[in-house]
Design a protein around this motif. Structure first.
Motif, PDB file in Angstrom:
ATOM      1  N   ILE A  28       0.836  -1.202   0.000  1.00  6.81           N
ATOM      2  CA  ILE A  28       0.000   0.000   0.000  1.00  6.81           C
ATOM      3  C   ILE A  28       0.867   1.246   0.000  1.00  6.81           C
ATOM      4  O   ILE A  28       0.612   2.210  -0.741  1.00  6.81           O
ATOM      5  CB  ILE A  28      -0.938  -0.020   1.217  1.00  6.81           C
ATOM      6  N   ASN A  29       1.905   1.253   0.813  1.00  4.94           N
ATOM      7  CA  ASN A  29       2.784   2.413   0.912  1.00  4.94           C
ATOM      8  C   ASN A  29       3.429   2.763  -0.425  1.00  4.94           C
ATOM      9  O   ASN A  29       3.603   3.951  -0.749  1.00  4.94           O
ATOM     10  CB  ASN A  29       3.863   2.143   1.958  1.00  4.94           C
ATOM     11  N   LEU A  30       3.760   1.752  -1.217  1.00  2.00           N
ATOM     12  CA  LEU A  30       4.473   1.983  -2.476  1.00  2.00           C
ATOM     13  C   LEU A  30       3.547   2.172  -3.683  1.00  2.00           C
ATOM     14  O   LEU A  30       4.002   2.597  -4.745  1.00  2.00           O
ATOM     15  CB  LEU A  30       5.425   0.821  -2.742  1.00  2.00           C
ATOM     16  N   ALA A  31       2.266   1.867  -3.520  1.00  2.00           N
ATOM     17  CA  ALA A  31       1.317   2.028  -4.626  1.00  2.00           C
ATOM     18  C   ALA A  31       1.145   3.512  -4.949  1.00  2.00           C
ATOM     19  O   ALA A  31       1.019   4.347  -4.054  1.00  2.00           O
ATOM     20  CB  ALA A  31      -0.026   1.405  -4.249  1.00  2.00           C
ATOM     21  N   LYS A  32       1.104   3.862  -6.251  1.00  2.00           N
ATOM     22  CA  LYS A  32       1.234   5.270  -6.642  1.00  2.00           C
ATOM     23  C   LYS A  32      -0.036   5.907  -7.196  1.00  2.00           C
ATOM     24  O   LYS A  32      -0.132   7.142  -7.267  1.00  2.00           O
ATOM     25  CB  LYS A  32       2.336   5.411  -7.678  1.00  2.00           C
ATOM     26  N   ASN A  33      -1.022   5.114  -7.611  1.00  2.00           N
ATOM     27  CA  ASN A  33      -2.142   5.678  -8.364  1.00  2.00           C
ATOM     28  C   ASN A  33      -3.303   6.145  -7.489  1.00  2.00           C
ATOM     29  O   ASN A  33      -3.280   5.993  -6.273  1.00  2.00           O
ATOM     30  CB  ASN A  33      -2.603   4.686  -9.426  1.00  2.00           C
ATOM     31  N   GLU A  34      -4.329   6.708  -8.130  1.00  2.00           N
ATOM     32  CA  GLU A  34      -5.395   7.404  -7.408  1.00  2.00           C
ATOM     33  C   GLU A  34      -6.258   6.492  -6.552  1.00  2.00           C
ATOM     34  O   GLU A  34      -6.637   6.832  -5.435  1.00  2.00           O
ATOM     35  CB  GLU A  34      -6.296   8.133  -8.413  1.00  2.00           C
ATOM     36  N   ILE A  35      -6.591   5.318  -7.101  1.00  2.00           N
ATOM     37  CA  ILE A  35      -7.440   4.372  -6.389  1.00  2.00           C
ATOM     38  C   ILE A  35      -6.666   3.080  -6.179  1.00  2.00           C
ATOM     39  O   ILE A  35      -6.112   2.514  -7.123  1.00  2.00           O
ATOM     40  CB  ILE A  35      -8.741   4.079  -7.158  1.00  2.00           C
ATOM     41  N   LEU A  36      -6.634   2.611  -4.927  1.00  2.00           N
ATOM     42  CA  LEU A  36      -5.911   1.397  -4.570  1.00  2.00           C
ATOM     43  C   LEU A  36      -6.896   0.254  -4.337  1.00  2.00           C
ATOM     44  O   LEU A  36      -7.824   0.379  -3.531  1.00  2.00           O
ATOM     45  CB  LEU A  36      -5.086   1.601  -3.299  1.00  2.00           C
ATOM     46  N   PHE A  37      -6.681  -0.835  -5.046  1.00  2.00           N
ATOM     47  CA  PHE A  37      -7.412  -2.077  -4.813  1.00  2.00           C
ATOM     48  C   PHE A  37      -6.480  -3.021  -4.056  1.00  2.00           C
ATOM     49  O   PHE A  37      -5.295  -3.086  -4.365  1.00  2.00           O
ATOM     50  CB  PHE A  37      -7.804  -2.745  -6.132  1.00  2.00           C
ATOM     51  N   LEU A  38      -7.025  -3.752  -3.103  1.00  2.00           N
ATOM     52  CA  LEU A  38      -6.246  -4.765  -2.407  1.00  2.00           C
ATOM     53  C   LEU A  38      -6.486  -6.123  -3.050  1.00  2.00           C
ATOM     54  O   LEU A  38      -7.584  -6.401  -3.535  1.00  2.00           O
ATOM     55  CB  LEU A  38      -6.615  -4.820  -0.926  1.00  2.00           C
ATOM     56  N   SER A  39      -5.457  -6.966  -3.024  1.00  2.00           N
ATOM     57  CA  SER A  39      -5.595  -8.284  -3.644  1.00  2.00           C
ATOM     58  C   SER A  39      -4.821  -9.337  -2.878  1.00  2.00           C
ATOM     59  O   SER A  39      -3.647  -9.133  -2.545  1.00  2.00           O
ATOM     60  CB  SER A  39      -5.093  -8.242  -5.090  1.00  2.00           C
ATOM     61  N   ASP A  40      -5.473 -10.452  -2.613  1.00  2.00           N
ATOM     62  CA  ASP A  40      -4.771 -11.641  -2.140  1.00  2.00           C
ATOM     63  C   ASP A  40      -4.135 -12.329  -3.349  1.00  2.00           C
ATOM     64  O   ASP A  40      -4.375 -11.957  -4.498  1.00  2.00           O
ATOM     65  CB  ASP A  40      -5.736 -12.587  -1.433  1.00  2.00           C
ATOM     66  N   GLN A  41      -3.373 -13.377  -3.104  1.00  2.00           N
ATOM     67  CA  GLN A  41      -2.632 -14.030  -4.183  1.00  2.00           C
ATOM     68  C   GLN A  41      -3.349 -15.237  -4.781  1.00  2.00           C
ATOM     69  O   GLN A  41      -2.853 -15.826  -5.736  1.00  2.00           O
ATOM     70  CB  GLN A  41      -1.274 -14.496  -3.650  1.00  2.00           C
ATOM     71  N   ASP A  42      -4.515 -15.588  -4.231  1.00  2.00           N
ATOM     72  CA  ASP A  42      -5.103 -16.873  -4.605  1.00  2.00           C
ATOM     73  C   ASP A  42      -6.575 -16.815  -4.997  1.00  2.00           C
ATOM     74  O   ASP A  42      -7.212 -17.856  -5.149  1.00  2.00           O
ATOM     75  CB  ASP A  42      -4.929 -17.883  -3.466  1.00  2.00           C
ATOM     76  N   ASP A  43      -7.117 -15.619  -5.177  1.00  2.00           N
ATOM     77  CA  ASP A  43      -8.517 -15.491  -5.581  1.00  2.00           C
ATOM     78  C   ASP A  43      -8.610 -15.309  -7.091  1.00  2.00           C
ATOM     79  O   ASP A  43      -7.621 -15.396  -7.811  1.00  2.00           O
ATOM     80  CB  ASP A  43      -9.174 -14.308  -4.853  1.00  2.00           C
ATOM     81  N   VAL A  44      -9.820 -14.991  -7.571  1.00  2.00           N
ATOM     82  CA  VAL A  44     -10.034 -14.659  -8.983  1.00  2.00           C
ATOM     83  C   VAL A  44     -10.971 -13.471  -9.057  1.00  2.00           C
ATOM     84  O   VAL A  44     -12.070 -13.492  -8.473  1.00  2.00           O
ATOM     85  CB  VAL A  44     -10.639 -15.848  -9.762  1.00  2.00           C
ATOM     86  N   TRP A  45     -10.526 -12.416  -9.747  1.00  2.00           N
ATOM     87  CA  TRP A  45     -11.393 -11.257  -9.971  1.00  2.00           C
ATOM     88  C   TRP A  45     -12.356 -11.561 -11.110  1.00  2.00           C
ATOM     89  O   TRP A  45     -11.939 -12.106 -12.151  1.00  2.00           O
ATOM     90  CB  TRP A  45     -10.562 -10.038 -10.336  1.00  2.00           C
ATOM     91  N   LEU A  46     -13.606 -11.185 -10.954  1.00  2.00           N
ATOM     92  CA  LEU A  46     -14.598 -11.378 -12.001  1.00  2.00           C
ATOM     93  C   LEU A  46     -14.665 -10.144 -12.894  1.00  2.00           C
ATOM     94  O   LEU A  46     -14.413  -9.017 -12.456  1.00  2.00           O
ATOM     95  CB  LEU A  46     -15.962 -11.684 -11.386  1.00  2.00           C
ATOM     96  N   ASP A  47     -15.009 -10.361 -14.144  1.00  2.00           N
ATOM     97  CA  ASP A  47     -15.044  -9.279 -15.128  1.00  2.00           C
ATOM     98  C   ASP A  47     -15.950  -8.143 -14.665  1.00  2.00           C
ATOM     99  O   ASP A  47     -17.023  -8.377 -14.101  1.00  2.00           O
ATOM    100  CB  ASP A  47     -15.549  -9.814 -16.468  1.00  2.00           C
ATOM    101  N   GLY A  48     -15.504  -6.920 -14.921  1.00  2.00           N
ATOM    102  CA  GLY A  48     -16.293  -5.739 -14.603  1.00  2.00           C
ATOM    103  C   GLY A  48     -16.024  -5.154 -13.237  1.00  2.00           C
ATOM    104  O   GLY A  48     -16.536  -4.074 -12.919  1.00  2.00           O
ATOM    105  N   LYS A  49     -15.201  -5.815 -12.443  1.00  2.00           N
ATOM    106  CA  LYS A  49     -14.951  -5.358 -11.071  1.00  2.00           C
ATOM    107  C   LYS A  49     -14.393  -3.939 -11.025  1.00  2.00           C
ATOM    108  O   LYS A  49     -14.922  -3.072 -10.319  1.00  2.00           O
ATOM    109  CB  LYS A  49     -13.994  -6.329 -10.367  1.00  2.00           C
ATOM    110  N   VAL A  50     -13.323  -3.701 -11.748  1.00  2.00           N
ATOM    111  CA  VAL A  50     -12.642  -2.409 -11.638  1.00  2.00           C
ATOM    112  C   VAL A  50     -13.550  -1.266 -12.060  1.00  2.00           C
ATOM    113  O   VAL A  50     -13.695  -0.260 -11.343  1.00  2.00           O
ATOM    114  CB  VAL A  50     -11.340  -2.413 -12.461  1.00  2.00           C
ATOM    115  N   GLU A  51     -14.179  -1.396 -13.208  1.00  2.00           N
ATOM    116  CA  GLU A  51     -15.011  -0.291 -13.705  1.00  2.00           C
ATOM    117  C   GLU A  51     -16.209  -0.041 -12.800  1.00  2.00           C
ATOM    118  O   GLU A  51     -16.602   1.108 -12.577  1.00  2.00           O
ATOM    119  CB  GLU A  51     -15.463  -0.587 -15.135  1.00  2.00           C
ATOM    120  N   ARG A  52     -16.795  -1.100 -12.264  1.00  2.00           N
ATOM    121  CA  ARG A  52     -17.954  -0.927 -11.367  1.00  2.00           C
ATOM    122  C   ARG A  52     -17.546  -0.210 -10.086  1.00  2.00           C
ATOM    123  O   ARG A  52     -18.259   0.700  -9.620  1.00  2.00           O
ATOM    124  CB  ARG A  52     -18.557  -2.291 -11.030  1.00  2.00           C
ATOM    125  N   ILE A  53     -16.429  -0.584  -9.518  1.00  2.00           N
ATOM    126  CA  ILE A  53     -15.983   0.038  -8.277  1.00  2.00           C
ATOM    127  C   ILE A  53     -15.570   1.484  -8.512  1.00  2.00           C
ATOM    128  O   ILE A  53     -15.848   2.365  -7.694  1.00  2.00           O
ATOM    129  CB  ILE A  53     -14.823  -0.769  -7.658  1.00  2.00           C
TER     130      ILE A  53
END
Length: 243
Positions: free
Chosen positions: A79-104
């Motif tokens: 989190i400290n090193l992330a540079k952009n406007e909106i930060l999403f958190l992610s575990d290493q073993d899940d799966v993101w479903l289509d449309g997540k980023v744009e909806r959020i």
């Protein structure tokens, strides 16, 4: 309105079995000026090799050395090193479903919104759905008192503003988990939003760093006391009225 830039902050450690699938599900939703920043704790499997090979083919992947001090410190580093406007958190073993980023991102068009969290389906290691909605299963709701007594915030489903980093970092040493702290600070400093749609397959397997099961009563009471104490400290620091 110009789309806000996105950083995905992932904490990784011995995740060779699922991390490539997770990274692929994330990258296909990111724009060229976005980033997937992976804080990689020292691993004894092929995790580093997998992410390095993917990074060679995709400039959006940034790999940084993790502190190897546990999952909270690893996420803090990402989190400290992330540079952009909106930060999403992610575990290493899940799966993101289509449309997540744009909806959020739509929710962040409201400048008062600090944290957004969407629903998820719980699956087994082969992505067979076991629980169709964490929101319903856990009776997730907003509210500072509510989420101190029964935390509903889950980091893998969360996104928040870059500006919130000033208030959440460094993580207090006594907090149970980073996601509860981020959610509560978001509620105190602005507005949080729950998105009812499922945008994540939340994979549960034998090597998960976190658990859906409740801890013992005494441990839960200690955690509640610890998070309450840190929230009261935060409110005092910010000049907010104490409860």
């Amino acid at each position: 309105m110009k789309r806000k830039s996105v950083s995905v902050a992932m904490a990784a450690y011995n995740g060779q079995q699922y991390i490539q699938q997770q990274m692929e599900s994330i990258l296909k939703q990111l724009h060229m000026d976005d980033e997937l920043l992976i804080s990689l704790d020292f691993s004894t499997d092929n995790t580093e090799y997998i992410v390095q090979k993917m990074a060679e083919k995709d400039d959006r992947i940034q790999i940084v050395h993790g502190p190897s001090l546990g999952v909270l410190k690893n996420f803090e580093n990402a989190i400290n090193l992330a540079k952009n406007e909106i930060l999403f958190l992610s575990d290493q073993d899940d799966v993101w479903l289509d449309g997540k980023v744009e909806r959020i991102l739509k929710e962040f068009e409201d400048e008062q919104v600090q944290v957004v969290m969407h629903d998820a389906a719980v699956t087994d290691e082969n992505l067979h759905i076991q629980i169709s909605s964490i929101f319903k299963e856990r009776n997730v709701k907003l509210g500072v008192k509510e989420n101190i007594l029964k935390n509903g915030y889950r980091g893998c489903c969360m996104a928040f503003r870059q500006s919130l980093k000033d208030d959440i970092l460094p993580f207090p040493k006594t907090i149970p988990m980073h996601d509860q702290w981020i959610g509560l600070v978001g509620e105190l400093t602005g507005k949080n939003v729950l998105v009812p749609e499922v945008y994540l397959l939340y994979r549960r397997h034998s090597k998960n760093e976190t658990d859906l099961k409740h801890a013992g009563i005494l441990q839960m009471l200690r955690w509640r006391k610890d998070i309450y104490t840190e929230i009261e400290k935060f409110k005092k620091k910010k000049g907010f009225k104490s409860s």
